[in-house]
Scaffold this motif. Structure first.
Motif, mmCIF file in Angstrom:
data_model
loop_
_atom_site.group_PDB
_atom_site.id
_atom_site.type_symbol
_atom_site.label_atom_id
_atom_site.label_comp_id
_atom_site.label_asym_id
_atom_site.label_seq_id
_atom_site.Cartn_x
_atom_site.Cartn_y
_atom_site.Cartn_z
ATOM 1 N N GLY A 120 -26.768 69.685 51.837
ATOM 2 C CA GLY A 120 -25.895 68.866 50.999
ATOM 3 C C GLY A 120 -25.030 69.702 50.078
ATOM 4 O O GLY A 120 -23.826 69.439 49.921
ATOM 5 N N ILE A 121 -25.617 70.741 49.479
ATOM 6 C CA ILE A 121 -24.867 71.654 48.605
ATOM 7 C C ILE A 121 -23.748 72.326 49.396
ATOM 8 O O ILE A 121 -22.609 72.447 48.929
ATOM 9 N N GLN A 122 -24.074 72.740 50.613
ATOM 10 C CA GLN A 122 -23.076 73.390 51.479
ATOM 11 C C GLN A 122 -21.915 72.442 51.770
ATOM 12 O O GLN A 122 -20.745 72.827 51.714
ATOM 13 N N LEU A 123 -22.240 71.185 52.056
ATOM 14 C CA LEU A 123 -21.200 70.181 52.340
ATOM 15 C C LEU A 123 -20.312 69.959 51.113
ATOM 16 O O LEU A 123 -19.096 69.803 51.235
ATOM 17 N N MET A 124 -20.913 69.961 49.928
ATOM 18 C CA MET A 124 -20.141 69.804 48.687
ATOM 19 C C MET A 124 -19.203 71.005 48.503
ATOM 20 O O MET A 124 -18.025 70.838 48.154
ATOM 21 N N GLN A 125 -19.716 72.196 48.752
ATOM 22 C CA GLN A 125 -18.901 73.412 48.599
ATOM 23 C C GLN A 125 -17.744 73.438 49.597
ATOM 24 O O GLN A 125 -16.650 73.907 49.291
ATOM 25 N N ASP A 126 -18.003 72.903 50.804
ATOM 26 C CA ASP A 126 -16.990 72.900 51.865
ATOM 27 C C ASP A 126 -16.045 71.695 51.797
ATOM 28 O O ASP A 126 -15.245 71.474 52.710
ATOM 29 N N LYS A 127 -16.172 70.882 50.755
ATOM 30 C CA LYS A 127 -15.360 69.660 50.576
ATOM 31 C C LYS A 127 -15.581 68.643 51.691
ATOM 32 O O LYS A 127 -14.693 67.855 52.015
ATOM 33 N N ARG A 128 -16.781 68.673 52.270
ATOM 34 C CA ARG A 128 -17.109 67.693 53.308
ATOM 35 C C ARG A 128 -18.000 66.576 52.764
ATOM 36 O O ARG A 128 -18.404 65.678 53.491
ATOM 37 N N ALA A 129 -18.316 66.662 51.462
ATOM 38 C CA ALA A 129 -19.035 65.586 50.768
ATOM 39 C C ALA A 129 -18.447 65.481 49.363
ATOM 40 O O ALA A 129 -18.022 66.485 48.782
ATOM 41 N N ASP A 130 -18.409 64.251 48.851
ATOM 42 C CA ASP A 130 -17.826 64.013 47.524
ATOM 43 C C ASP A 130 -18.877 63.991 46.423
ATOM 44 O O ASP A 130 -18.586 64.314 45.270
ATOM 45 N N ALA A 131 -20.091 63.575 46.778
ATOM 46 C CA ALA A 131 -21.146 63.449 45.773
ATOM 47 C C ALA A 131 -22.508 63.644 46.427
ATOM 48 O O ALA A 131 -22.643 63.563 47.657
ATOM 49 N N LEU A 132 -23.502 63.872 45.562
ATOM 50 C CA LEU A 132 -24.838 64.201 46.051
ATOM 51 C C LEU A 132 -25.889 63.598 45.128
ATOM 52 O O LEU A 132 -25.815 63.766 43.907
ATOM 53 N N PHE A 133 -26.841 62.862 45.701
ATOM 54 C CA PHE A 133 -28.035 62.448 44.961
ATOM 55 C C PHE A 133 -29.097 63.517 45.174
ATOM 56 O O PHE A 133 -29.280 64.007 46.294
ATOM 57 N N TYR A 134 -29.803 63.864 44.114
ATOM 58 C CA TYR A 134 -30.894 64.831 44.268
ATOM 59 C C TYR A 134 -31.928 64.567 43.174
ATOM 60 O O TYR A 134 -31.647 64.715 41.995
ATOM 61 N N THR A 135 -33.114 64.133 43.596
ATOM 62 C CA THR A 135 -34.220 63.914 42.663
ATOM 63 C C THR A 135 -35.023 65.208 42.595
ATOM 64 O O THR A 135 -35.673 65.592 43.567
ATOM 65 N N VAL A 136 -34.963 65.851 41.434
ATOM 66 C CA VAL A 136 -35.504 67.209 41.334
ATOM 67 C C VAL A 136 -35.732 67.539 39.865
ATOM 68 O O VAL A 136 -35.170 66.893 38.973
ATOM 69 N N GLY A 137 -36.555 68.542 39.616
ATOM 70 C CA GLY A 137 -36.790 68.988 38.244
ATOM 71 C C GLY A 137 -35.513 69.500 37.594
ATOM 72 O O GLY A 137 -34.592 69.979 38.272
ATOM 73 N N LEU A 138 -35.460 69.400 36.279
ATOM 74 C CA LEU A 138 -34.295 69.835 35.509
ATOM 75 C C LEU A 138 -33.974 71.306 35.782
ATOM 76 O O LEU A 138 -34.862 72.134 35.875
ATOM 77 N N GLY A 139 -32.679 71.595 35.912
ATOM 78 C CA GLY A 139 -32.245 72.982 36.106
ATOM 79 C C GLY A 139 -32.458 73.517 37.516
ATOM 80 O O GLY A 139 -32.542 74.732 37.708
ATOM 81 N N ALA A 140 -32.533 72.626 38.504
ATOM 82 C CA ALA A 140 -32.787 73.050 39.893
ATOM 83 C C ALA A 140 -31.788 74.113 40.343
ATOM 84 O O ALA A 140 -30.589 73.994 40.097
ATOM 85 N N SER A 141 -32.295 75.139 41.024
ATOM 86 C CA SER A 141 -31.447 76.275 41.412
ATOM 87 C C SER A 141 -30.305 75.849 42.336
ATOM 88 O O SER A 141 -29.213 76.397 42.262
ATOM 89 N N ALA A 142 -30.560 74.843 43.202
ATOM 90 C CA ALA A 142 -29.515 74.405 44.139
ATOM 91 C C ALA A 142 -28.297 73.870 43.382
ATOM 92 O O ALA A 142 -27.149 74.181 43.737
ATOM 93 N N ILE A 143 -28.542 73.089 42.329
ATOM 94 C CA ILE A 143 -27.417 72.537 41.547
ATOM 95 C C ILE A 143 -26.779 73.641 40.699
ATOM 96 O O ILE A 143 -25.555 73.678 40.528
ATOM 97 N N GLN A 144 -27.604 74.550 40.188
ATOM 98 C CA GLN A 144 -27.065 75.700 39.437
ATOM 99 C C GLN A 144 -26.075 76.482 40.309
ATOM 100 O O GLN A 144 -24.981 76.846 39.872
ATOM 101 N N GLN A 145 -26.501 76.732 41.562
ATOM 102 C CA GLN A 145 -25.652 77.509 42.479
ATOM 103 C C GLN A 145 -24.364 76.774 42.806
ATOM 104 O O GLN A 145 -23.287 77.369 42.861
#
Length: 314
Positions: A172-197
């Motif tokens: 999902g992160i890759q799709l967001m970076q590539d402009k192939r997704a507009d938004a992302l739901f992610y249930t995860v602990g605060l400060g998750a590395s994927a969202i940081q990246q």
């Protein structure tokens, strides 16, 4: 020759005496995976006759099904998903198919529903997700269920999205970076590395869940609590964002012996300092007193023995 043979037999005996515990986690870029890996290391280092390893998975639903199938002995899961599984209700994965063989070991930390949008996608509210390409979580993840429930509070379904993309957080992160997704739901602990990246490479916004909707969601699905994502948690997002959260918990198969679970608990939770060093979310949110609060499924007898020993339960 005889000594070699005896040594081999002794080695085999040791191998047989050792129990193996596989802990189901989640995506490698989330919080479940490092937490499960850290717990496995504490157990292995303790030398209590248990060998533990962590397995990356699709998340809560997949983990519970794997315990039911005998593939995992333990797993991390959202408290709402554990409840639905045990009751056999509320979501398609478990409706009419209760999983009664799961037991609680500990509540760990809040899992925050992040709704992340590309800054250039024109998404200001959850209602704006209509017609957009949205990553709704991996098949069999808690994220997928949370996305469905939050959209429902806004009168939306997956079918109302331009595209409901069911992939892992990493994809999902890759799709967001590539402009192939507009938004992302992610249930995860605060400060998750994927969202940081993602925030380091792509301008993002966090989409707020309105207070009125939070109350409506919590009324229908009582595991949700209001949660504010502090400004500055992710690069470029300086405002505090209201949303909802559930709890991450550690669960086990009821088939695990009380003695094995007790030894596991003592190795993992017996040294609070070492345990909290596994991840900042544990440092910030975990305590033994909170670990037994509001558990949605029965406590494993081995965990109960541990909590009584440390004075948390009477």
């Amino acid at each position: 020759m005889r000594n070699t043979l005896l040594a081999g037999i002794a080695f085999l005996g040791l191998g047989l005496a050792q129990e193996f515990v596989t802990i189901g986690s989640g995506a490698t870029t989330g919080v479940y995976f490092p937490v499960a890996t850290g717990m496995a290391k504490l157990v292995n280092d303790a030398g209590v006759g248990i060998r533990a390893n962590a397995r990356s998975t699709g998340g809560s639903v997949a983990n519970i099904n794997a315990i039911a199938a005998g593939e995992f002995e333990m797993a991390l899961a959202q408290n709402d998903i554990a409840y639905y599984a045990y009751q056999g209700c509320c979501i398609a994965a478990f409706d009419g198919k209760p999983v009664k063989g799961i037991r609680a070991l500990a509540a760990l930390y809040p899992e925050v529903i992040h709704i992340v949008a590309r800054a250039d996608a024109g998404i200001r509210t959850v209602a704006d997700l209509k017609g957009k390409r949205v990553v709704v979580g991996d098949v069999g993840s808690g994220t997928e269920q949370n996305a469905r429930q939050i959209l429902e509070a806004y009168g939306l379904r997956f079918e109302d999205l331009g595209q409901a993309i069911r992939v892992s957080a990493t994809q999902g992160i890759q799709l967001m970076q590539d402009k192939r997704a507009d938004a992302l739901f992610y249930t995860v602990g605060l400060g998750a590395s994927a969202i940081q990246q993602l925030a380091l490479t792509t301008p993002i916004t966090l989409v707020a869940v309105d207070l009125g909707k939070i109350q409506a969601i919590a009324k229908k699905y009582p595991f949700y609590v209001g949660f504010n994502i502090p400004g500055g948690t992710y690069k470029g997002v300086e405002v505090t964002t209201p949303t909802v959260a559930v709890q991450a918990m550690l669960i086990a198969s009821e088939k695990l012996s009380p003695d094995t679970v007790y030894k596991f608990m003592k190795a993992v939770f017996g040294n609070q300092e070492a345990f909290k060093k596994i991840h900042p979310n544990l440092e910030r949110f975990f305590s033994l007193q909170k670990a037994v609060k509001g558990l949605p499924i029965p406590l494993h007898p081995g965990a109960e023995r541990f909590y009584k020993e440390v004075g948390v339960l009477k």
